[in-house]
Design an enzyme around this catalytic site. Sequence first.
Site, short mmCIF file in Angstrom:
data_model
loop_
_atom_site.label_atom_id
_atom_site.label_comp_id
_atom_site.label_asym_id
_atom_site.label_seq_id
_atom_site.Cartn_x
_atom_site.Cartn_y
_atom_site.Cartn_z
N CYS A 1 0.89 -1.25 -0.12
CA CYS A 1 0.01 -0.08 -0.11
C CYS A 1 0.86 1.12 -0.06
CB CYS A 1 -1.03 0.12 1.18
SG CYS A 1 -2.24 1.25 0.94
N HIS B 1 -3.42 -4.61 -0.26
CA HIS B 1 -3.14 -5.02 1.14
C HIS B 1 -2.99 -6.43 1.00
CE1 HIS B 1 -3.50 -1.43 3.62
NE2 HIS B 1 -4.30 -1.04 2.74
N GLU C 1 -1.80 -8.48 3.51
CA GLU C 1 -2.34 -8.95 4.76
C GLU C 1 -3.75 -9.04 4.89
OE1 GLU C 1 -2.23 -4.68 5.21
OE2 GLU C 1 -1.30 -5.98 4.30
#
Length: 213
Positions: free
Chosen positions: A86, A193, A195
């Site tokens: 990001c 993202h 994650e």
Amino acid sequence: MRKIVVVDYDGGNLASAAQTARHVVSQRQLDAEVTISGDPETVLAADHLILPGQGAFAHCASGLNGGLREALIEATERGTPFLGICVGMQLMAEWGLEHGRTAGLGWIKGQIGKMDFALEAGLRLPHMGWNVLDFEPGAHQLTNGLTPGDHGYFVHSYALTGWDPADIVATAAYGGPVPAIVARDNRCGTQFHVEKSQKTGLIIMANFLSWTP
């Protein structure tokens, strides 16, 4: 044992990025440990570097002051694999235009500008949610095990513009092409993202942690 360092520069999402990396280490039974650190010496000693981030470009860039910027540059110039996530990816660019003109790390061509093209297409900002990834199979080791059309989870209002096509591994469509994965030499990044991208994110993280450019 390999040292995987999630760089702590007040950029946000540190714990989630570290948790994803630790999950992959456990799942793949890698001989590695994951730490979160803002210490330049720890960054210099890392075998893999992860720079997550959320928030404004200028604020995140200021978090690299105090020796972290220099440590990241030195480590990656020595060949340490780097993954920006990001805003961490956005900091790889030459400039950011959010809250003024702020210098990035200059590792890829272009600047980070507001996604006015999305607004002109009648779309809302931030660009938030799941979006399709478009890439050529085999384009980069990061995409191994992925299929064009797999999804990443995006949350951003600014994106890379004026890019060099040679740096672009994958794009997403949101009122126009949005660079989604970039890479040059041993430095790579994702606008989405990792994650938060579930299976897609775990595959990308595993690919990164096994990457020896």
